[in-house]
Every structure is written in structure tokens, then in C-alpha cells.
Design an enzyme around this catalytic site. Structure first.
Site, mmCIF file in Angstrom:
data_model
loop_
_atom_site.group_PDB
_atom_site.id
_atom_site.type_symbol
_atom_site.label_atom_id
_atom_site.label_comp_id
_atom_site.label_asym_id
_atom_site.label_seq_id
_atom_site.Cartn_x
_atom_site.Cartn_y
_atom_site.Cartn_z
ATOM 1 C CG HIS A 239 -17.748 8.803 -28.430
ATOM 2 N ND1 HIS A 239 -19.126 8.814 -28.510
ATOM 3 C CD2 HIS A 239 -17.418 9.704 -27.477
ATOM 4 C CE1 HIS A 239 -19.612 9.695 -27.637
ATOM 5 N NE2 HIS A 239 -18.604 10.244 -27.005
HETATM 6 O O1 RIB Z 1 -18.479 13.105 -30.546
HETATM 7 C C1 RIB Z 1 -17.475 12.219 -30.132
HETATM 8 C C2 RIB Z 1 -16.274 12.325 -31.017
HETATM 9 O O2 RIB Z 1 -15.719 13.632 -30.922
HETATM 10 C C3 RIB Z 1 -15.131 11.378 -30.593
HETATM 11 O O3 RIB Z 1 -14.380 11.026 -31.729
HETATM 12 C C4 RIB Z 1 -14.304 12.232 -29.697
HETATM 13 O O4 RIB Z 1 -12.931 11.816 -29.658
HETATM 14 C C5 RIB Z 1 -14.418 13.570 -30.366
HETATM 15 O O5 RIB Z 1 -13.461 13.608 -31.425
#
Ligand code: RIB
Ligand code: CA
Length: 309
Positions: A239
Site C-alpha cells: 500500500h
Molecule cells: O489499509 C492499509 C493502510 O493501513 C496501510 O497504510 C497500512 O500500513 C495501514 O496503515
């Protein structure tokens, strides 16, 4: 054109850790500062993890300041089921070799913007509590922010509730402040970050990089296990590195400009990023939302940055 100045706001977190390494290894970026926020783990753990990751790769000259220990107006929700008790379970890495900056996250961001000749991109990849607090405290410095490239939200389904992605779910009020700030925003939501799954082939490719690649692969092996148990995924999405790539090489993301509002009240929909894909609200657009990722180009970019560490 020289390297782009950036500040990362993180809640490491496995994918945050890779985003930090990617930013440090990329000659196209100048990581001016790191701020930490409670999210995947409580603040003390996310701060410890940010310092450990930067120490591991020898980037101890980057100031790290701790920020908010809880959301603006809600209880903290963490994600040990995904990132483990430490927030960065998996391969053991040494304790940090440097201390956090004595300033708060808000003051480090302010001083960093004041000290930069050119506007700086903010790359928040956790709950948006620090960014909202900064904007409230220093509205006069908004002109020194070139863009906010955030990881969060989704045009469709959530991952924490059916409607909400974790970063926005944890602090919807902060997210609403950021989306309504008038700043240029690139939103890397689940629609695009789920295209960055680190499957076994990609993890093995990283492993073969040697030293830091082995640690990254080990972190991602752990992340793969928790994502498989939690969501049935066969590859953990990277992500947060997508939000870094969106500044480093914007052409890797196809985006659509649209209105994004954050639901803060709904019992079932709190934290939803309500994306006006068809423009039916008549409200002015406020974000460039990632809809497609050049997956191969993304992983090539990730490799190119990590191999330089
Ligand atoms: O939903 C994914 C996000 O939430 C990413 O930033 C992961 O590190 C968590 O913080
Ligand atoms: Ca994160």
C-alpha cells in the site's frame, strides 16, 4: 531537475517500512524528515520502528519526530493482527542507533517547510492525524506544500469495515480536514494499492538483492502470512510504497480527478471515502484518485531504489 523534497508521515507497519526504504534509496527523492503517528501500532512502537528501519539502512541523518498518539476525536484502533505485537514482526532488526527529534511532528513539519527553498510533498501513509493537526496549527505554511500523496481510502470496498479503509477509518475527522484543505491531493486507495501485491516471485526477486533485500523479503513473508489469514490474499499489497511512487514517478499511476468526501457519522460507514466518480454531487473535485497502477513499472522502481541501499 533535482530530487523532489518529501516528508513521510508513517505508522510502521510493514508496508510503511518498505516505503521508508524506497524513499531513502531513490535518487529522485530527498527525504527531508519523517514523522510518526499511532495507527498500525501505538505511537511508541511506530516511532521505534521508524527509527530502527532508518538505522538499519544507515539513514540516521533524517530527523524523526513523534506525532499524535491517538486520533483527533476517537479512540485509537491498531492492527496487530496484520503487523504483529511490535508493529513490525518478522525478521529481527537491531534497536535504533539514533534518537527521535525533540520537536513534535507538527513542529518538525513546520520547520522543514520553512527551511525548504522549494515546496515539499507530504506523503502520509497512516492515519491523517498529524497532517490535520499541522494544517490547523500552521495554515500560513500551506503554500510550501507541493502536494499531499496519501495512502488511504477506496472508491469501493474497505478493508477495516465493508465501507472503510484502515487509515481513514482510524481518524475520519482528520481525513476530512485534509480532503477539504484545498491542497493538491493524490489518493492511493485500495483500488490501486491492491494492484501492488508482493507475490512470492516478487518477494524472491527482492530476496536475491542481498542484504536489505533479504530483510524486506522477510518482512513481506510475515506480511503475506497475516494477509492470507486475514483476507485470503495470496500476496500482501504494498500500500504505502504506492504513495511514494505517485510522487517519484507519477506516470505509474493512472488517476481520475473527482470529489472525495469522508463519512464521519455513519454507524456502518464511518471512515468511508465517498468518491464522486460520476460527478453527480456537483461539488468541486478535490483529489486525483488512483485507478490503475503500472505494476511492472512499480516493482522495477521499487527494486531500483532498494538495490541502492
Ligand atoms: O489499509 C492499509 C493502510 O493501513 C496501510 O497504510 C497500512 O500500513 C495501514 O496503515
Ligand atoms: Ca501505513
Amino acid at each position: 531537475m533535482g530530487p523532489k523534497p518529501v516528508i513521510l508521515d508513517v505508522d510502521p507497519g510493514h508496508d510503511d517500512a518498505v516505503a521508508l526504504m524506497m524513499a531513502c534509496g531513490s535518487p529522485g527523492l530527498d527525504l527531508l524528515a519523517v514523522t510518526t503517528v499511532a495507527g498500525n501500532a501505538p505511537l511508541a512502537k511506530t516511532t521505534r520502528n521508524a527509527l530502527r528501519v532508518l538505522s538499519l539502512i544507515g539513514h540516521t541523518g533524517v530527523p524523526v519526530a513523534a506525532g499524535a498518539s491517538k486520533p483527533l476525536g476517537r479512540a485509537l484502533r491498531t492492527a496487530e493482527d496484520i503487523h504483529g505485537e511490535s508493529g513490525l514482526d518478522g525478521p529481527e532488526i537491531p534497536e535504533a542507533s539514533f534518537e527521535p527529534d525533540e520537536r513534535s511532528a507538527v513542529e518538525l513539519i513546520a520547520d522543514t517547510l520553512r527551511g525548504s527553498v522549494e515546496p515539499v510533498a507530504l506523503i502520509p501513509v497512516g492515519p491523517l492525524t498529524n497532517v490535520a493537526a499541522f494544517l490547523k496549527a500552521h495554515p500560513d505554511l500551506k503554500g510550501k506544500i507541493s502536494r499531499v500523496s496519501l495512502m488511504g481510502g477506496s472508491m469501493g470496498l474497505g478493508n477495516t469495515t465493508p465501507a472503510a479503509e484502515f487509515n481513514i477509518y482510524v481518524d475520519p475527522e482528520a481525513a476530512r480536514e485534509v480532503f477539504e484543505s484545498g491542497l493538491p491531493i493524490t489518493m492511493s486507495g485500495l483500488d490501486v494499492t491492491h494492484q501492488a501485491g508482493a507475490d512470492k516471485a516478487q518477494r524472491d526477486r527482492l530476496r536475491n538483492l542481498g542484504n536489505v533485500g533479504e530483510v524486506v523479503a522477510g518482512f513481506l513473508d510475515f506480511f503475506a502470512g497475516t494477509y492470507e489469514r486475514a483476507f485470503g490474499f495470496d500476496a500482501p499489497p504494498l500500500h504505502d510504497p504506492v504513495a511514494v511512487a505517485a510522487i517519484l514517478e507519477p506516470a505509474l499511476l493512472r488517476t481520475r480527478t473527482m470529489r472525495v468526501d469522508v463519512e464521519c457519522k455513519g454507524d456502518l460507514t464511518r471512515g468511508e471515502t465517498v468518491c464522486d466518480v460520476r460527478g453527480v454531487t456537483g461539488k468541486p473535485p478535490n483529489a486525483d484518485v488512483g485507478v490503475e497502477l503500472d505494476r511492472e513499472g512499480f516493482f522495477d522502481l521499487l527494486h531500483d531504489s532498494l538495490r541502492r541501499l
